[in-house]
Design a protein around this motif. Structure first.
Motif, PDB file in Angstrom:
ATOM      1  N   MET A   1     -32.220 -43.570  29.137  1.00  0.00           N
ATOM      2  CA  MET A   1     -32.507 -42.690  30.245  1.00  0.00           C
ATOM      3  C   MET A   1     -33.803 -41.932  29.953  1.00  0.00           C
ATOM      4  O   MET A   1     -34.008 -41.479  28.846  1.00  0.00           O
ATOM      5  N   ALA A   2     -34.611 -41.797  30.920  1.00  0.00           N
ATOM      6  CA  ALA A   2     -35.886 -41.112  30.750  1.00  0.00           C
ATOM      7  C   ALA A   2     -35.818 -39.736  31.401  1.00  0.00           C
ATOM      8  O   ALA A   2     -35.119 -39.550  32.380  1.00  0.00           O
ATOM      9  N   PRO A   3     -36.537 -38.770  30.827  1.00  0.00           N
ATOM     10  CA  PRO A   3     -36.617 -37.469  31.483  1.00  0.00           C
ATOM     11  C   PRO A   3     -37.154 -37.646  32.903  1.00  0.00           C
ATOM     12  O   PRO A   3     -37.929 -38.561  33.175  1.00  0.00           O
ATOM     13  N   GLN A   4     -36.736 -36.762  33.791  1.00  0.00           N
ATOM     14  CA  GLN A   4     -37.129 -36.871  35.193  1.00  0.00           C
ATOM     15  C   GLN A   4     -38.649 -36.893  35.331  1.00  0.00           C
ATOM     16  O   GLN A   4     -39.364 -36.122  34.713  1.00  0.00           O
ATOM     17  N   GLY A   5     -39.140 -37.814  36.133  1.00  0.00           N
ATOM     18  CA  GLY A   5     -40.572 -37.920  36.383  1.00  0.00           C
ATOM     19  C   GLY A   5     -41.330 -38.721  35.342  1.00  0.00           C
ATOM     20  O   GLY A   5     -42.517 -38.936  35.467  1.00  0.00           O
ATOM     21  N   ARG A   6     -40.653 -39.178  34.299  1.00  0.00           N
ATOM     22  CA  ARG A   6     -41.309 -39.938  33.234  1.00  0.00           C
ATOM     23  C   ARG A   6     -41.109 -41.419  33.490  1.00  0.00           C
ATOM     24  O   ARG A   6     -40.009 -41.857  33.769  1.00  0.00           O
ATOM     25  N   LYS A   7     -42.171 -42.177  33.395  1.00  0.00           N
ATOM     26  CA  LYS A   7     -42.072 -43.618  33.616  1.00  0.00           C
ATOM     27  C   LYS A   7     -41.453 -44.282  32.386  1.00  0.00           C
ATOM     28  O   LYS A   7     -41.936 -44.098  31.263  1.00  0.00           O
ATOM     29  N   PRO A   8     -40.370 -45.076  32.562  1.00  0.00           N
ATOM     30  CA  PRO A   8     -39.781 -45.793  31.433  1.00  0.00           C
ATOM     31  C   PRO A   8     -40.816 -46.692  30.762  1.00  0.00           C
ATOM     32  O   PRO A   8     -41.709 -47.224  31.426  1.00  0.00           O
ATOM     33  N   GLU A   9     -40.663 -46.865  29.485  1.00  0.00           N
ATOM     34  CA  GLU A   9     -41.523 -47.718  28.674  1.00  0.00           C
ATOM     35  C   GLU A   9     -42.972 -47.234  28.663  1.00  0.00           C
ATOM     36  O   GLU A   9     -43.900 -47.998  28.465  1.00  0.00           O
ATOM     37  N   ALA A  10     -43.146 -45.927  28.861  1.00  0.00           N
ATOM     38  CA  ALA A  10     -44.495 -45.355  28.862  1.00  0.00           C
ATOM     39  C   ALA A  10     -45.023 -45.157  27.447  1.00  0.00           C
ATOM     40  O   ALA A  10     -46.221 -45.061  27.239  1.00  0.00           O
ATOM     41  N   THR A  11     -44.133 -45.080  26.488  1.00  0.00           N
ATOM     42  CA  THR A  11     -44.517 -44.848  25.104  1.00  0.00           C
ATOM     43  C   THR A  11     -44.204 -46.099  24.281  1.00  0.00           C
ATOM     44  O   THR A  11     -43.073 -46.576  24.296  1.00  0.00           O
ATOM     45  N   PRO A  12     -45.174 -46.650  23.575  1.00  0.00           N
ATOM     46  CA  PRO A  12     -44.907 -47.848  22.766  1.00  0.00           C
ATOM     47  C   PRO A  12     -43.822 -47.580  21.723  1.00  0.00           C
ATOM     48  O   PRO A  12     -43.647 -46.454  21.262  1.00  0.00           O
ATOM     49  N   LEU A  13     -43.117 -48.630  21.363  1.00  0.00           N
ATOM     50  CA  LEU A  13     -42.126 -48.544  20.303  1.00  0.00           C
ATOM     51  C   LEU A  13     -42.841 -48.371  18.974  1.00  0.00           C
ATOM     52  O   LEU A  13     -43.825 -49.054  18.701  1.00  0.00           O
ATOM     53  N   THR A  14     -42.375 -47.438  18.166  1.00  0.00           N
ATOM     54  CA  THR A  14     -42.858 -47.317  16.798  1.00  0.00           C
ATOM     55  C   THR A  14     -41.698 -47.610  15.878  1.00  0.00           C
ATOM     56  O   THR A  14     -40.544 -47.329  16.207  1.00  0.00           O
ATOM     57  N   MET A  15     -42.018 -48.180  14.740  1.00  0.00           N
ATOM     58  CA  MET A  15     -40.968 -48.564  13.812  1.00  0.00           C
ATOM     59  C   MET A  15     -41.542 -48.560  12.401  1.00  0.00           C
ATOM     60  O   MET A  15     -42.661 -49.018  12.187  1.00  0.00           O
ATOM     61  N   SER A  16     -40.770 -48.001  11.477  1.00  0.00           N
ATOM     62  CA  SER A  16     -41.166 -48.083  10.076  1.00  0.00           C
ATOM     63  C   SER A  16     -39.917 -48.346   9.256  1.00  0.00           C
ATOM     64  O   SER A  16     -38.805 -47.979   9.643  1.00  0.00           O
ATOM     65  N   VAL A  17     -40.115 -49.008   8.129  1.00  0.00           N
ATOM     66  CA  VAL A  17     -39.001 -49.393   7.270  1.00  0.00           C
ATOM     67  C   VAL A  17     -39.165 -48.734   5.915  1.00  0.00           C
ATOM     68  O   VAL A  17     -40.246 -48.782   5.320  1.00  0.00           O
ATOM     69  N   ASP A  18     -38.094 -48.115   5.449  1.00  0.00           N
ATOM     70  CA  ASP A  18     -38.055 -47.548   4.103  1.00  0.00           C
ATOM     71  C   ASP A  18     -36.985 -48.322   3.337  1.00  0.00           C
ATOM     72  O   ASP A  18     -35.793 -48.140   3.565  1.00  0.00           O
ATOM     73  N   ALA A  19     -37.431 -49.197   2.450  1.00  0.00           N
ATOM     74  CA  ALA A  19     -36.513 -50.013   1.663  1.00  0.00           C
ATOM     75  C   ALA A  19     -36.425 -49.524   0.223  1.00  0.00           C
ATOM     76  O   ALA A  19     -36.056 -50.272  -0.668  1.00  0.00           O
TER      77      ALA A  19
END
Length: 133
Positions: A1-19
């Protein structure tokens, strides 16, 4: 769910791995986890689960949006973990994600013990740790 007025998928996915702890690799997820962005996380989950760690931790502290595809990645991680003996833990779950997990029944799914009742060291308590962020 996106905050009201915010376009879904507007922010790229970020991901980091700590192994640094091979017994509990940590994947930090931020931005939008949605249909167009979920594939890299699913690939990383599969890569980590191939090593069969006792625990896999997904940290959602920086998550801003999730859709049904993103939710399916969490369920996929749980299901694959169950088959390989890995407990899935969610950490720093934003309130909106905790609500979605509860409404869809995923919270209950994540709380199920591994087949045969096996529990990993430090696995006592809820599978969804730190529900409030």
């Amino acid at each position: 769910m996106a905050p009201q007025g915010r376009k879904p998928e507007a922010t790229p996915l970020t991901m980091s791995v700590d192994a640094s702890d091979p017994g509990a690799p940590l994947i930090r997820v931020g931005g939008d986890l949605a249909f167009t962005t979920a594939a890299p996380l699913r690939h990383e989950v599969d890569r980590q689960l191939a090593e069969r760690p006792p625990v896999l931790v997904l940290d959602f502290a920086d998550l801003q949006f999730i859709d049904s595809t993103g939710l399916s990645v969490i369920v996929h991680a749980w299901r694959e973990g169950q088959q390989g003996g890995t407990i899935l833990r969610l950490r720093s779950t934003p309130r909106f994600l905790a609500t979605i997990l509860d409404m869809t029944g995923v919270t209950g799914l994540l709380a199920r013990p591994l087949p045969g009742g096996a529990q990993s060291a430090g696995a006592s308590g809820s599978q969804r740790s730190a529900a409030s962020a």
